[in-house]
Write a protein that holds these residues in place. Structure first.
Motif, PDB file in Angstrom:
ATOM      1  N   TYR A 122      -1.460   0.218  -6.793  1.00 31.09           N
ATOM      2  CA  TYR A 122      -0.601   0.557  -7.867  1.00 31.09           C
ATOM      3  C   TYR A 122       0.570  -0.361  -8.233  1.00 31.09           C
ATOM      4  O   TYR A 122       0.632  -1.350  -7.105  1.00 31.09           O
ATOM      5  CB  TYR A 122      -0.273   2.193  -7.635  1.00 31.09           C
ATOM      6  CG  TYR A 122      -1.525   2.911  -6.940  1.00 31.09           C
ATOM      7  CD1 TYR A 122      -2.406   3.661  -7.881  1.00 31.09           C
ATOM      8  CD2 TYR A 122      -1.361   3.037  -5.617  1.00 31.09           C
ATOM      9  CE1 TYR A 122      -3.514   3.880  -7.394  1.00 31.09           C
ATOM     10  CE2 TYR A 122      -2.703   3.908  -5.088  1.00 31.09           C
ATOM     11  CZ  TYR A 122      -3.498   4.485  -6.025  1.00 31.09           C
ATOM     12  OH  TYR A 122      -4.485   4.903  -5.465  1.00 31.09           O
ATOM     13  N   PHE A 125       3.841   2.250  -5.625  1.00 28.77           N
ATOM     14  CA  PHE A 125       3.505   2.812  -4.473  1.00 28.77           C
ATOM     15  C   PHE A 125       4.334   3.345  -3.354  1.00 28.77           C
ATOM     16  O   PHE A 125       5.644   2.791  -3.448  1.00 28.77           O
ATOM     17  CB  PHE A 125       2.308   2.007  -3.811  1.00 28.77           C
ATOM     18  CG  PHE A 125       2.741   0.626  -3.302  1.00 28.77           C
ATOM     19  CD1 PHE A 125       3.146  -0.338  -4.228  1.00 28.77           C
ATOM     20  CD2 PHE A 125       2.884   0.523  -2.107  1.00 28.77           C
ATOM     21  CE1 PHE A 125       3.511  -1.470  -3.681  1.00 28.77           C
ATOM     22  CE2 PHE A 125       3.506  -0.668  -1.653  1.00 28.77           C
ATOM     23  CZ  PHE A 125       3.802  -1.700  -2.498  1.00 28.77           C
ATOM     24  N   GLY A 307       1.089   2.452   3.644  1.00 26.10           N
ATOM     25  CA  GLY A 307       1.010   2.791   2.256  1.00 26.10           C
ATOM     26  C   GLY A 307       0.584   4.159   2.274  1.00 26.10           C
ATOM     27  O   GLY A 307      -0.473   4.638   2.709  1.00 26.10           O
ATOM     28  N   GLU A 309      -0.164   6.209  -0.318  1.00 29.29           N
ATOM     29  CA  GLU A 309      -1.428   6.661  -1.122  1.00 29.29           C
ATOM     30  C   GLU A 309      -2.568   6.532  -0.273  1.00 29.29           C
ATOM     31  O   GLU A 309      -3.388   7.143  -0.291  1.00 29.29           O
ATOM     32  CB  GLU A 309      -1.310   5.633  -2.373  1.00 29.29           C
ATOM     33  CG  GLU A 309      -0.383   6.200  -3.412  1.00 29.29           C
ATOM     34  CD  GLU A 309       1.108   5.743  -3.372  1.00 29.29           C
ATOM     35  OE1 GLU A 309       1.426   4.789  -2.134  1.00 29.29           O
ATOM     36  OE2 GLU A 309       1.892   6.030  -3.759  1.00 29.29           O
TER      37      GLU A 309
END
Ligand code: HAM
Length: 427
Positions: A122, A125, A307, A309
């Motif tokens: 993305y 993020f 990360g 996500e």
């Protein structure tokens, strides 16, 4: 009126996904607290030169992916593409980065990179990161990687692979760079146009190219391990020895170079099996030299970022759901006090727990427990209290088990005993 849509690669996080962020952050924060890290919150924008100088002028991030703009006074500002540069800048500015001082900072927040959006990638993020500033010993590296492994367990992520490498330091890296540049030159015809540039400007990046042709060529490139100086070799061997002793599985890969230039010596990444092309859930490494490069004293540092996500995707929704784990059900009115006490012990042990007493019959109580999505029902009746035992029903497998309540003197022991029934270890 025409609708105004959000920006490509920037996402709204709606329920239930917002819940997943809350749950995973809470779990990770608990681990970070146990490792004695304190939170730092830095601004979302910094001077562009901070990232250019730390991440590196010739990295993809700085060359192509930064959201930079001129402030009204002409200063170039950039939305942070990562957290390390800001944390080091802040630590220097606050006088925390000093010789003989250890600073342990963690952070959670949005980062911005103008990459091509795809699954798991993305433009805005979220990362959770840690920075350990002021230690250069291999034990610090091992402790940080163990912390990373513990974060994965707490997040409920399984089947990941931790990949480690040593990138050498200022003493031995120049020779390795030169060797890669020479290798790139010898195979220039087979490299992609991007790598044609990389091979002179940033030859380490040749190892990171995803193009099939480049990968084939680079498979036979000289490995960094052949170029490490003796102190780097010894440091890395000790890190690996400590990780083995700690029982943290890892693999060594000479191909791991990372996309940021500030790394020296130990570098690592976590790969998850079920994420597709964007399979790195986290990465980090040692950055001795960065504090000095940003105007501070010669102080070492190491850290990583996950990360969020990708971590949530790797964990799966089930691992992050907020349904109660245990539903405690009094079978008779006289069991109320015992039920209250049992539930409290479980709750103090961190188990999400519900008391279900509204039903007249066992059947309706079980229906409610099922509706709540509880994994276990703990049934407490007259007989159970007399015998000092209760029945645990595993709602998913539909099996009943007897549990000695005396055994369950302490909440954590009771919680562990219930989980063991469900075949859930440790968590
Ligand atoms: P990084 O490997 O660039 O390291 O990023 C860490 C993690 O952020 C990646 O493994 C990935 O999970 C996530 N991430 C990166 N880019 C995206 C994206 N476009 N979309 C979604 N997730 C993404 C760093 O940022 C270093 N600052 C880590 C560090 C801390 N090294 C030392 N201390």
């Amino acid at each position: 009126m025409k609708k105004i849509s959000g920006i490509r690669g920037f996402h709204d996080i709606l329920p239930p996904q917002s819940e997943h962020f809350t749950v995973i952050e809470a779990r990770l924060r608990a681990v970070l607290a146990a490792y004695n890290y304190d939170e730092i919150r830095t601004p979302i924008a910094e001077r562009t030169e901070l990232f250019a100088r730390s991440i590196g002028e010739t990295t993809d991030i700085v060359e192509k992916e930064m959201y930079s703009f001129d402030d009204r006074d002409g200063t170039s500002l950039t939305l942070r593409p990562e957290g390390t540069a800001s944390v080091v800048r802040a630590a220097i500015e606050a006088g925390l980065a000093q010789r003989d001082r250890v600073v342990k900072l963690c952070y959670v927040g949005p980062m911005f990179r103008r990459e091509r959006p795809q699954k798991g990638r993305y433009r805005q993020f979220h990362q959770l990161g840690v920075e350990l500033i002021g230690r250069d010993d291999p034990l610090a590296d091992a402790e940080v990687v163990v912390l990373l492994a513990d974060c994965l367990v707490a997040a409920g992520v399984t089947g990941t692979e931790i990949v480690v490498n040593s990138l050498g330091d200022a003493a031995c890296r120049p020779a390795y760079r030169a060797a890669l540049a020479a290798y790139g030159e010898a195979h220039a015809d087979a490299l992609c146009t991007n790598c044609q540039q990389r091979r002179t400007r940033n030859p380490l990046r040749l190892l990171d190219c995803k193009e099939e042709g480049c990968r084939r060529v680079m498979a036979d490139a000289p490995p960094v391990s052949a170029y490490l100086c003796e102190p780097c070799r010894r440091h890395f061997a000790e890190v690996e020895r400590l990780l083995e002793a700690a029982g943290v599985p890892f693999t060594e890969s000479a191909r791991l170079v990372r996309g940021l230039d500030y790394y020296a010596r130990t570098a690592f990444e976590v790969l998850a099996p079920n994420l597709g092309a964007q399979n790195a859930v986290g990465g980090g490494g040692r950055y001795d030299g960065l504090v000095e490069a940003l105007g501070g004293p010669p102080v070492a540092g190491i850290g990583f970022a996950l990360g969020l996500e990708r971590l949530i995707m790797a964990a799966g929704e089930e691992a992050l759901d907020r349904r109660p784990e245990v539903c405690v059900i009094p079978l008779v009115e006289s069991a109320a006090a015992s039920v209250l006490q049992l539930a409290r012990r479980l709750r103090l042990a961190g188990t999400r727990c519900e008391i279900e007493s509204s039903g007249r019959s066992l059947k309706s109580a079980m229906r409610r427990a099922d509706k709540l999505g509880a994994h276990f029902a703990l049934l407490v009746g007259e007989d159970e209290i007399q015998a000092g035992r209760a029945t645990v029903r595993d709602m998913r497998r539909q099996t009943d088990h007897r549990l000695a309540l005396a055994l369950a003197g302490a909440g954590p022991v009771l919680a562990a005993a219930i989980r063991e029934i469900g075949g859930i270890d440790g968590a």
